[in-house]
Enzyme design. Structure first.
Site, PDB file in Angstrom:
ATOM      1  CG  ASP A 167       0.722   1.363  15.814  1.00 10.97           C
ATOM      2  OD1 ASP A 167       1.650   1.133  15.020  1.00 10.97           O
ATOM      3  OD2 ASP A 167      -0.046   2.346  15.707  1.00 10.97           O
ATOM      4  CB  VAL A 190       5.438   9.278  14.497  1.00 14.93           C
ATOM      5  CG1 VAL A 190       4.542   9.808  15.611  1.00 14.93           C
ATOM      6  CG2 VAL A 190       6.608   8.509  15.086  1.00 14.93           C
ATOM      7  N   GLY A 211       1.541   8.796  10.420  1.00 13.89           N
ATOM      8  CA  GLY A 211       1.377   8.749   8.956  1.00 13.89           C
ATOM      9  C   GLY A 211       1.736  10.041   8.260  1.00 13.89           C
ATOM     10  CB  ALA A 262      14.622  17.462  -4.132  1.00 13.54           C
ATOM     11  CB  ALA A 285      13.382  -5.942  -3.194  1.00 12.88           C
ATOM     12  N   GLY A 343      -2.626   4.973   5.499  1.00  9.30           N
ATOM     13  CA  GLY A 343      -3.151   5.028   4.132  1.00  9.30           C
ATOM     14  C   GLY A 343      -2.027   5.221   3.122  1.00  9.30           C
ATOM     15  CE  LYS A 352       1.828   4.665  14.572  1.00 12.13           C
ATOM     16  NZ  LYS A 352       0.403   4.485  14.248  1.00 12.13           N
ATOM     17  CB  THR A 412      -0.887   0.000   1.269  1.00 13.10           C
ATOM     18  OG1 THR A 412      -1.526  -1.261   1.344  1.00 13.10           O
ATOM     19  CG2 THR A 412      -1.919   1.088   1.241  1.00 13.10           C
TER      20      THR A 412
HETATM   21  N1  HSE Z   1      -2.123   0.522  12.414  1.00 11.92           N
HETATM   22  C1  HSE Z   1      -1.887   1.933  12.492  1.00 11.92           C
HETATM   23  C2  HSE Z   1      -3.158   2.648  12.924  1.00 11.92           C
HETATM   24  C3  HSE Z   1      -1.454   2.553  11.204  1.00 11.92           C
HETATM   25  O1  HSE Z   1      -4.215   2.030  13.084  1.00 11.92           O
HETATM   26  O2  HSE Z   1      -3.086   3.847  13.110  1.00 11.92           O
HETATM   27  C4  HSE Z   1      -0.016   2.397  10.911  1.00 11.92           C
HETATM   28  O3  HSE Z   1       0.757   2.997  11.893  1.00 11.92           O
END
Ligand code: HSE
Length: 445
Positions: A206, A137, A139, A38, A48, A307, A210, A18
């Site tokens: 998670d 962190v 997104g 840049a 890969a 996303g 972060k 994704t």
């Molecule tokens: N799984 C994470 C979330 C997204 O639900 O925010 C990726 O860090």
């Protein structure tokens, strides 16, 4: 405009799911603007992926696709490696090999950096290469850049963030629909919002990864996820969300790091937040981070925490930074963790028992004389001051003729160890009929 004659910087991508395909697509779509920013082109030259057919379908004919990530890491034609494999296993080896081969690394892998960051940043420092992790962190929210550069004048006081979209979606649905955790989780999985194995999200791990990274950057301490206090949302009941609302609060899973008298607090747990705070109104899978600095005051960052293209936005920002700084003397680049490596602080992470905060308590109690006096007596004995209380009629809570009711207490600040001991005493009362629910409360004022 001064034309640039530098050749494009060459990027090897490990994993084209994704985020990888989003990165490729955004780089293609915005290549001219990105080149102007840049100062040179940025081109993915090698990819890969174990699924070679999928990888070939995702990229143009000029990109070399291989099934062995080591070929990318070792290629002399790659300047920057983007690691999008995830986890601590092969991803760690590949990142260390890329660094050893003198390549810069961009990664979205918060688990890897929160647990092994000290080793990885030290290796990068030795080799004079950059390891950039904006995408790790929140997104697409540029919170790493904000903390490391935009707020660099400040002594950061605290950070509180909704940094896991899955759990924020679940909490929003529980509040909107009055459903319990298990029912909403099943629905979130059916809709594809939650992973088939959502353990890291719902257990707070998670978010813990972060907040560990943000804490290191904010306070100049090493990354030390093992010292973080982590509690998820699996124990939350719909009735607590309802009671919190009646008292003017919403329940959010917050990642919190704070400068305290005895060190740095580092914790993730469900928290009551006053409903009037902007962050309390962040709904669905969105992320938001509040940062309090001594000079700037409170700042708030809001956006998509996951996303394809939102995360690609962060990955490419790192690529542009590296393209700009690639030729700069390593000593004059922005340090990985914001502070110079020889100027890190040894402030300890505060054990949870020493953290000072306020609390929401829900006690299922027998509806009889003296119960309230006993409970408040225990709190008074522990030196814990009550801020507000709520008690519903027994019939309303337990149905017609009920002999029990819910007692909801909000406390003022106290040290966690005192609350633990008061909770043990209250739990021992024969008139307290079920395990007491304790949720921490953050005013974020
Ligand atoms: N799984 C994470 C979330 C997204 O639900 O925010 C990726 O860090």
């Amino acid at each position: 405009m001064k034309p640039t004659n530098l050749s494009p910087i060459r990027v090897g991508l490990l994993g084209i799911g994704t985020v990888g395909s989003g990165t490729y697509n955004v780089l293609q779509r915005n290549q001219e603007e990105i080149r102007r920013r840049a100062g040179r082109g940025i081109e993915i030259t090698m990819v890969a992926d174990l699924d070679v057919a999928r990888a070939k379908a995702a990229v143009g004919a000029g990109v070399q696709v291989v099934d062995d990530a080591r070929k990318v890491v070792a290629s002399p034609d790659v300047d920057i490696v983007i690691e999008l494999i995830g986890g601590y296993g092969i991803a760690k080896q590949l990142v260390l090999e890329a660094i050893e081969a003198g390549k810069h690394v961009v990664t979205a892998n918060k688990a890897l950096l929160a647990v092994h960051g000290t080793e990885i940043f030290a290796a990068a420092h030795r080799k004079g290469v950059m390891v950039a992790f904006e995408a790790a962190v929140a997104g697409g929210i540029p919170i790493i850049k904000a903390l490391r550069e935009g707020l660099t004048a400040n002594s950061i006081q605290w950070i509180a963030g909704i940094i896991n979209g899955t759990t924020n979606f679940i909490l929003s649905e529980m509040r909107d629909k009055g459903l319990d955790f298990d029912a909403v989780l099943k629905e979130a999985q059916r809709l594809g919002y939650a992973e088939a194995d959502p353990t890291f999200d719902i257990e707070g791990v998670d978010a813990g990864h972060k907040v560990t990274l943000m804490s290191a950057i904010a306070f100049g301490i090493p990354v030390q996820f093992d010292k973080a206090y982590v509690e998820g949302i699996t124990g939350l009941a719909a009735q607590d969300i309802r009671y919190a609302e009646q008292l003017g609060y919403r329940i959010k899973l917050l990642g919190i790091t704070k400068r305290a008298a005895n060190g740095i607090e580092l914790r993730v747990h469900p928290s009551l937040v006053p409903a009037k705070r902007l962050i309390a109104n962040v709904e669905g899978a969105m992320n938001a981070v509040v940062v309090q600095g001594d000079a700037v005051g409170t700042t708030l960052y809001y956006g998509k925490g996951a996303g394809s293209e939102p995360t690609a936005s962060a990955v490419i920002a790192d690529l542009v930074d590296i393209a700009r700084l690639h030729t700069a003397d390593p000593e004059h680049r922005v340090p990985h963790l914001a502070f110079q490596p020889d100027a890190m602080s040894d402030l300890p992470v505060v054990p949870m028992a020493e953290v000072v905060t306020s609390y929401y308590l829900r006690l299922k109690v027998a509806d009889e004389a003296g119960v309230l006096a006993k409970v408040t007596g225990i709190l008074a004995g522990a030196g814990i001051s009550i801020d507000a209380m709520l008690q519903r009629e027994a019939d309303e809570v337990g149905g017609e003729g009920s002999t029990h009711t819910d007692l909801i207490i909000l406390t003022h600040d106290c040290v966690e160890a005192k609350m633990n001991s008061a909770l043990a005493q209250m739990q021992g009362l024969p008139t307290v009929l079920a395990p007491i629910t304790r949720i921490r409360k953050e005013e974020l004022a």
